[in-house]
Design a protein around this motif. Structure first.
Motif, short mmCIF file in Angstrom:
data_model
loop_
_atom_site.label_atom_id
_atom_site.label_comp_id
_atom_site.label_asym_id
_atom_site.label_seq_id
_atom_site.Cartn_x
_atom_site.Cartn_y
_atom_site.Cartn_z
N TRP A 261 -4.13 58.72 8.67
CA TRP A 261 -3.85 57.39 9.24
C TRP A 261 -3.80 56.27 8.20
O TRP A 261 -3.47 55.14 8.52
CB TRP A 261 -4.92 57.04 10.28
N ALA A 262 -4.10 56.57 6.95
CA ALA A 262 -4.15 55.52 5.92
C ALA A 262 -2.75 55.02 5.56
O ALA A 262 -1.79 55.79 5.51
CB ALA A 262 -4.84 56.05 4.67
N ALA A 263 -2.66 53.72 5.32
CA ALA A 263 -1.40 53.15 4.82
C ALA A 263 -1.15 53.70 3.43
O ALA A 263 -2.08 53.95 2.66
CB ALA A 263 -1.52 51.62 4.77
N HIS A 264 0.12 53.91 3.10
CA HIS A 264 0.41 54.52 1.80
C HIS A 264 1.77 54.12 1.27
O HIS A 264 2.64 53.64 2.00
CB HIS A 264 0.32 56.05 1.91
N PRO B 52 4.67 55.76 -1.95
CA PRO B 52 4.97 57.11 -2.48
C PRO B 52 3.89 57.69 -3.40
O PRO B 52 3.75 58.90 -3.48
CB PRO B 52 6.28 56.89 -3.24
N LYS B 53 3.09 56.84 -4.08
CA LYS B 53 2.12 57.38 -5.03
C LYS B 53 0.70 56.84 -4.83
O LYS B 53 -0.20 57.18 -5.59
CB LYS B 53 2.56 57.10 -6.47
N PHE B 54 0.50 56.02 -3.82
CA PHE B 54 -0.83 55.45 -3.56
C PHE B 54 -1.15 55.55 -2.07
O PHE B 54 -0.26 55.57 -1.22
CB PHE B 54 -0.90 53.98 -3.99
N ARG B 55 -2.45 55.59 -1.77
CA ARG B 55 -2.89 55.61 -0.37
C ARG B 55 -4.14 54.73 -0.26
O ARG B 55 -5.02 54.79 -1.11
CB ARG B 55 -3.19 57.05 0.08
N LYS B 56 -4.17 53.89 0.78
CA LYS B 56 -5.27 52.95 0.94
C LYS B 56 -6.46 53.67 1.57
O LYS B 56 -6.45 54.01 2.75
CB LYS B 56 -4.84 51.76 1.81
N LEU B 57 -7.50 53.89 0.74
CA LEU B 57 -8.67 54.66 1.17
C LEU B 57 -9.96 53.99 0.70
O LEU B 57 -9.94 53.18 -0.22
CB LEU B 57 -8.59 56.08 0.58
N ARG B 58 -11.05 54.38 1.33
CA ARG B 58 -12.35 53.87 0.92
C ARG B 58 -13.01 54.90 0.01
O ARG B 58 -13.16 56.07 0.38
CB ARG B 58 -13.23 53.59 2.13
N CYS B 59 -13.39 54.46 -1.18
CA CYS B 59 -14.02 55.37 -2.14
C CYS B 59 -15.43 55.72 -1.70
O CYS B 59 -16.23 54.82 -1.41
CB CYS B 59 -14.03 54.71 -3.52
N PRO B 60 -15.78 56.99 -1.66
CA PRO B 60 -17.14 57.38 -1.23
C PRO B 60 -18.21 57.03 -2.26
O PRO B 60 -19.40 57.02 -1.93
CB PRO B 60 -17.03 58.90 -1.06
N CYS C 18 -5.53 53.83 -3.71
CA CYS C 18 -5.97 54.81 -4.71
C CYS C 18 -4.78 55.65 -5.17
O CYS C 18 -3.92 56.02 -4.39
CB CYS C 18 -7.04 55.71 -4.09
N LEU C 19 -4.81 55.95 -6.46
CA LEU C 19 -3.72 56.75 -7.06
C LEU C 19 -3.78 58.18 -6.60
O LEU C 19 -4.84 58.83 -6.63
CB LEU C 19 -3.81 56.68 -8.58
N GLU C 20 -2.64 58.72 -6.22
CA GLU C 20 -2.55 60.10 -5.76
C GLU C 20 -2.31 61.03 -6.94
O GLU C 20 -1.42 60.80 -7.75
CB GLU C 20 -1.40 60.22 -4.75
N VAL C 21 -3.12 62.07 -7.05
CA VAL C 21 -2.99 63.06 -8.13
C VAL C 21 -3.07 64.46 -7.54
O VAL C 21 -3.53 64.64 -6.41
CB VAL C 21 -4.08 62.88 -9.22
N ALA C 22 -2.65 65.43 -8.33
CA ALA C 22 -2.74 66.82 -7.87
C ALA C 22 -4.17 67.34 -8.02
O ALA C 22 -4.89 66.94 -8.94
CB ALA C 22 -1.78 67.70 -8.67
N ARG C 23 -4.58 68.20 -7.13
CA ARG C 23 -5.93 68.79 -7.24
C ARG C 23 -5.98 69.80 -8.38
O ARG C 23 -5.00 70.45 -8.67
CB ARG C 23 -6.29 69.50 -5.94
#
Length: 247
Positions: free
Chosen positions: A221-224, A226-234, A242-247
């Motif tokens: 459900w987070a807004a995003h 192509p390379k970022f997603r709005k999330l709360r850092c734990p 937050c920047l999207e990267v591969a696991r």
């Protein structure tokens, strides 16, 4: 040589051509630009013709031509045609170099973007290499996702088309069946694509540099972009893109 022609010494012509006297003598040794006359005392005399040749050589060198190619041009009977061919060849070489530099610039921009939220300690080369590999992996995976999305879109279009045709032929049950199947297929494939994507990505907090995996519900459900997603850092509890990267 006409007596009315301007005469220059080595130092004078070098100054006018904006080269060193040593360069003028070197070009003479290489038979690129010879003096118009050598006097009895050994002084070399140049004219406007040699001055233009020196300027031409400097210009061609700035364009990237080698002295070997320039010499061929100056001594060729069909110099105009040779000059055109050399120019075309140099243009091709320059275009290839520009393409390579553009690719390198893109890699540098991507690398800078990866490093920005991170704190790589002691310039850890292994960590940097891992980041670059992960970014390349994520780029390839995104391309696959786009292909899957296009296929899903085509399925949706086909379903809509089938529903419209069935409606025109006064077959409401068939239209409902096609529409239902289409919705189910889209829901199934859409969910699978989302889960697959979720399983292959993680996120980096721009505030503290923490890399984390959000809960699936938050991810979905987070807004995003192509390379970022709005999330709360734990870790720092800040909510940001937050920047999207591969696991």
């Amino acid at each position: 040589m006409s007596d009315e022609s301007k005469k220059y010494s080595v130092s004078e012509i070098a100054k006018l051509a904006q080269v060193s006297p040593r360069t003028v003598r070197f070009y003479d040794e290489k038979n690129l630009v010879s003096p118009a006359k050598i006097e009895e005392n050994g002084y070399r005399i140049y004219t406007d013709k040699e001055l233009e040749q020196l300027k031409l050589i400097s210009y061609l060198k700035e364009l990237g031509f080698t002295l070997k190619d320039i010499k061929k041009l100056l001594h060729d009977k069909n110099s105009s045609q040779s000059f055109r061919l050399l120019i075309e060849r140099q243009q091709q070489i320059n275009e290839e170099k520009i393409a390579v530099l553009k690719d390198k610039q893109k890699l540098l921009k991507d690398f800078k973007k990866i490093l920005r939220p991170r704190n790589i300690k002691n310039d850890n080369v292994a960590d940097i290499t891992r980041l670059m590999k992960n970014e390349a992996k994520l780029t390839r995976y995104r391309r696959k996702m786009w292909i899957y999305a296009v296929i899903l879109f085509l399925v949706e279009i086909s379903g809509i088309y089938g529903t419209v045709i069935a409606g025109k032929e006064a077959k409401p049950m068939l239209a409902v069946a096609i529409f239902t199947i289409m919705v189910i297929l889209i829901a199934i494939f859409g969910t699978l694509l989302t889960l697959k994507y979720y399983q292959n990505v993680a996120y980096i907090c721009p505030n503290c540099g923490n890399e984390f995996i959000p809960k699936l519900r938050k991810f979905f459900w987070a807004a995003h972009t192509p390379k970022f997603r709005k999330l709360r850092c734990p870790k720092c509890n800040e909510k940001s893109y937050c920047l999207e990267v591969a696991r």
